[in-house]
Scaffold this motif. Structure first.
Motif, PDB file in Angstrom:
ATOM      1  N   PRO A 128     -26.690   4.418  -5.974  1.00 15.58           N
ATOM      2  CA  PRO A 128     -27.943   4.319  -5.482  1.00 15.58           C
ATOM      3  C   PRO A 128     -28.859   3.767  -6.654  1.00 15.58           C
ATOM      4  O   PRO A 128     -28.544   4.009  -7.901  1.00 15.58           O
ATOM      5  CB  PRO A 128     -28.332   5.719  -5.271  1.00 15.58           C
ATOM      6  CG  PRO A 128     -27.369   6.492  -5.825  1.00 15.58           C
ATOM      7  CD  PRO A 128     -26.088   5.688  -6.205  1.00 15.58           C
ATOM      8  N   PRO A 129     -30.207   3.291  -6.582  1.00 18.88           N
ATOM      9  CA  PRO A 129     -31.083   2.857  -7.501  1.00 18.88           C
ATOM     10  C   PRO A 129     -31.529   3.886  -8.524  1.00 18.88           C
ATOM     11  O   PRO A 129     -31.541   5.149  -8.052  1.00 18.88           O
ATOM     12  CB  PRO A 129     -32.446   2.428  -6.706  1.00 18.88           C
ATOM     13  CG  PRO A 129     -31.891   2.370  -5.305  1.00 18.88           C
ATOM     14  CD  PRO A 129     -30.511   3.065  -4.938  1.00 18.88           C
ATOM     15  N   GLY A 130     -31.287   3.752  -9.705  1.00 17.73           N
ATOM     16  CA  GLY A 130     -31.619   4.884 -10.834  1.00 17.73           C
ATOM     17  C   GLY A 130     -30.216   5.427 -11.287  1.00 17.73           C
ATOM     18  O   GLY A 130     -30.353   6.126 -12.008  1.00 17.73           O
ATOM     19  N   PHE A 131     -29.139   5.134 -10.539  1.00 15.84           N
ATOM     20  CA  PHE A 131     -28.174   5.939 -10.757  1.00 15.84           C
ATOM     21  C   PHE A 131     -27.444   5.668 -12.318  1.00 15.84           C
ATOM     22  O   PHE A 131     -26.868   6.473 -13.000  1.00 15.84           O
ATOM     23  CB  PHE A 131     -26.684   5.457  -9.871  1.00 15.84           C
ATOM     24  CG  PHE A 131     -25.435   6.129 -10.336  1.00 15.84           C
ATOM     25  CD1 PHE A 131     -25.507   7.823 -10.382  1.00 15.84           C
ATOM     26  CD2 PHE A 131     -24.284   5.527 -10.570  1.00 15.84           C
ATOM     27  CE1 PHE A 131     -24.357   8.445 -10.539  1.00 15.84           C
ATOM     28  CE2 PHE A 131     -23.311   6.442 -10.952  1.00 15.84           C
ATOM     29  CZ  PHE A 131     -23.134   7.946 -10.832  1.00 15.84           C
ATOM     30  N   ASP A 132     -27.467   4.188 -12.831  1.00 14.97           N
ATOM     31  CA  ASP A 132     -27.281   3.842 -14.135  1.00 14.97           C
ATOM     32  C   ASP A 132     -27.988   4.813 -15.037  1.00 14.97           C
ATOM     33  O   ASP A 132     -27.592   5.229 -16.106  1.00 14.97           O
ATOM     34  CB  ASP A 132     -27.686   2.353 -14.504  1.00 14.97           C
ATOM     35  CG  ASP A 132     -29.109   2.035 -14.105  1.00 14.97           C
ATOM     36  OD1 ASP A 132     -29.880   2.876 -13.220  1.00 14.97           O
ATOM     37  OD2 ASP A 132     -29.567   1.124 -14.595  1.00 14.97           O
ATOM     38  N   VAL A 133     -29.164   5.189 -14.990  1.00 20.38           N
ATOM     39  CA  VAL A 133     -30.114   6.057 -15.829  1.00 20.38           C
ATOM     40  C   VAL A 133     -29.302   7.264 -15.682  1.00 20.38           C
ATOM     41  O   VAL A 133     -29.445   7.948 -16.705  1.00 20.38           O
ATOM     42  CB  VAL A 133     -31.436   6.056 -15.473  1.00 20.38           C
ATOM     43  CG1 VAL A 133     -32.251   7.156 -16.071  1.00 20.38           C
ATOM     44  CG2 VAL A 133     -32.258   4.554 -15.289  1.00 20.38           C
ATOM     45  N   VAL A 134     -28.952   7.645 -14.714  1.00 22.88           N
ATOM     46  CA  VAL A 134     -28.282   9.250 -14.613  1.00 22.88           C
ATOM     47  C   VAL A 134     -26.985   9.198 -15.597  1.00 22.88           C
ATOM     48  O   VAL A 134     -26.691  10.131 -16.328  1.00 22.88           O
ATOM     49  CB  VAL A 134     -27.926   9.574 -13.083  1.00 22.88           C
ATOM     50  CG1 VAL A 134     -26.933  10.677 -13.082  1.00 22.88           C
ATOM     51  CG2 VAL A 134     -28.970   9.855 -12.204  1.00 22.88           C
ATOM     52  N   MET A 135     -26.164   7.976 -15.364  1.00 21.54           N
ATOM     53  CA  MET A 135     -25.141   7.765 -16.127  1.00 21.54           C
ATOM     54  C   MET A 135     -25.319   7.815 -17.614  1.00 21.54           C
ATOM     55  O   MET A 135     -24.657   8.803 -18.270  1.00 21.54           O
ATOM     56  CB  MET A 135     -24.354   6.393 -15.749  1.00 21.54           C
ATOM     57  CG  MET A 135     -23.591   6.867 -14.456  1.00 21.54           C
ATOM     58  SD  MET A 135     -22.353   7.962 -14.469  1.00 21.54           S
ATOM     59  CE  MET A 135     -21.023   6.623 -15.412  1.00 21.54           C
ATOM     60  N   ARG A 136     -26.470   7.131 -18.055  1.00 22.84           N
ATOM     61  CA  ARG A 136     -26.655   7.092 -19.513  1.00 22.84           C
ATOM     62  C   ARG A 136     -27.053   8.471 -19.891  1.00 22.84           C
ATOM     63  O   ARG A 136     -26.676   8.850 -21.259  1.00 22.84           O
ATOM     64  CB  ARG A 136     -27.811   5.924 -19.670  1.00 22.84           C
ATOM     65  CG  ARG A 136     -27.389   4.578 -19.965  1.00 22.84           C
ATOM     66  CD  ARG A 136     -28.548   3.740 -20.070  1.00 22.84           C
ATOM     67  NE  ARG A 136     -29.659   3.760 -19.635  1.00 22.84           N
ATOM     68  CZ  ARG A 136     -30.262   2.837 -18.461  1.00 22.84           C
ATOM     69  NH1 ARG A 136     -29.325   2.217 -18.027  1.00 22.84           N
ATOM     70  NH2 ARG A 136     -31.236   3.055 -18.211  1.00 22.84           N
ATOM     71  N   ASP A 137     -27.942   9.109 -19.131  1.00 21.77           N
ATOM     72  CA  ASP A 137     -28.283  10.504 -19.535  1.00 21.77           C
ATOM     73  C   ASP A 137     -27.089  11.253 -19.808  1.00 21.77           C
ATOM     74  O   ASP A 137     -27.053  12.309 -20.657  1.00 21.77           O
ATOM     75  CB  ASP A 137     -29.355  11.030 -18.468  1.00 21.77           C
ATOM     76  CG  ASP A 137     -30.083  12.526 -18.740  1.00 21.77           C
ATOM     77  OD1 ASP A 137     -30.535  12.351 -20.004  1.00 21.77           O
ATOM     78  OD2 ASP A 137     -29.884  13.254 -18.210  1.00 21.77           O
ATOM     79  N   ARG A 138     -26.264  11.208 -18.774  1.00 21.89           N
ATOM     80  CA  ARG A 138     -25.028  12.346 -18.978  1.00 21.89           C
ATOM     81  C   ARG A 138     -24.405  11.703 -20.110  1.00 21.89           C
ATOM     82  O   ARG A 138     -23.842  12.719 -20.832  1.00 21.89           O
ATOM     83  CB  ARG A 138     -24.062  12.088 -17.760  1.00 21.89           C
ATOM     84  CG  ARG A 138     -23.062  13.045 -17.419  1.00 21.89           C
ATOM     85  CD  ARG A 138     -23.513  14.276 -17.559  1.00 21.89           C
ATOM     86  NE  ARG A 138     -24.599  14.578 -16.450  1.00 21.89           N
ATOM     87  CZ  ARG A 138     -24.431  14.931 -15.316  1.00 21.89           C
ATOM     88  NH1 ARG A 138     -22.965  15.408 -14.891  1.00 21.89           N
ATOM     89  NH2 ARG A 138     -25.199  15.366 -14.393  1.00 21.89           N
TER      90      ARG A 138
END
Length: 202
Positions: A128-138
């Motif tokens: 979903p949109p923004g999932f790359d940000v979630v992955m980077r944060d993790r």
């Protein structure tokens, strides 16, 4: 209905709700793995789960919420695996931070291989949109945990976590457990630049 009757019905309703939620997540996983997130539709998920659209929106806000819930549940399992591996390593008297890290990394890779379809789903870049940000944060939080393990050897943390992240992608893509062990053996030999450049005695 009396209070007693209501109390008797409530657990069954909760169990039914939990079962519906679980079947929706199982169906979402199957649909996302086979079609990809972008091509999957809510109707595909509810048809696979033999549920209604209304029941899906009762438990989840939509398709992205299903995906993110699957991701969070996967990460919780992976976190439990790695923490257990760290505890087991330390219980044997292991004090070398790199060996403790390798124990945790092996547990993480084992989890990826055991649940390879799901791991691949999160790595393929179709979320979903923004999932790359979630992955980077993790990844950033993971690096911070490793920094504590390596006593703030920040350069070492960048190297080993970067190497492991690349290894996870390749191991998940190929399903090659032998490659995972080879990578872990190489990562396990990495040491801080200060200790690598220190003069040897003798």
């Amino acid at each position: 209905m009396s209070d007693v009757e209501n109390m008797a019905v409530q657990p069954r309703t909760s169990e039914r709700g939990a079962a519906t939620r679980s079947s929706l997540l199982t169906a979402a996983r199957e649909v996302f793995v086979s079609k990809g997130f972008a091509e999957a539709g809510v109707t595909d998920v509810v048809a696979r789960a033999d549920a209604s659209v209304g029941s899906l929106y009762h438990h989840f806000s939509g398709k992205a919420d299903l995906y993110l819930t699957l991701f969070e549940e996967f990460q919780v399992k992976q976190s439990q695996r790695t923490k257990q591996a760290v505890r087991a390593a330390r219980a044997t008297g292991e004090t070398d931070p790199m060996r403790v890290f390798i124990s945790a990394a092996r547990a993480y890779l084992d989890g990826c291989l055991e649940d390879r379809e799901l791991a691949d789903l999160f790595l393929r870049g179709d979320g979903p949109p923004g999932f790359d940000v979630v992955m980077r944060d993790r990844l950033r939080k993971w690096a911070q945990l490793n920094a504590a393990l390596f006593e703030d050897e920040s350069a070492l943390v960048v190297v080993v976590t970067g190497a492991l992240a690349a290894a996870v992608s390749e191991v998940v893509r190929t399903g090659d457990r032998a490659l995972a062990e080879e990578v872990l053996a190489i990562i396990g030999q990495i040491r801080p630049a200060t200790s690598a450049s220190a003069p040897t005695s003798g």
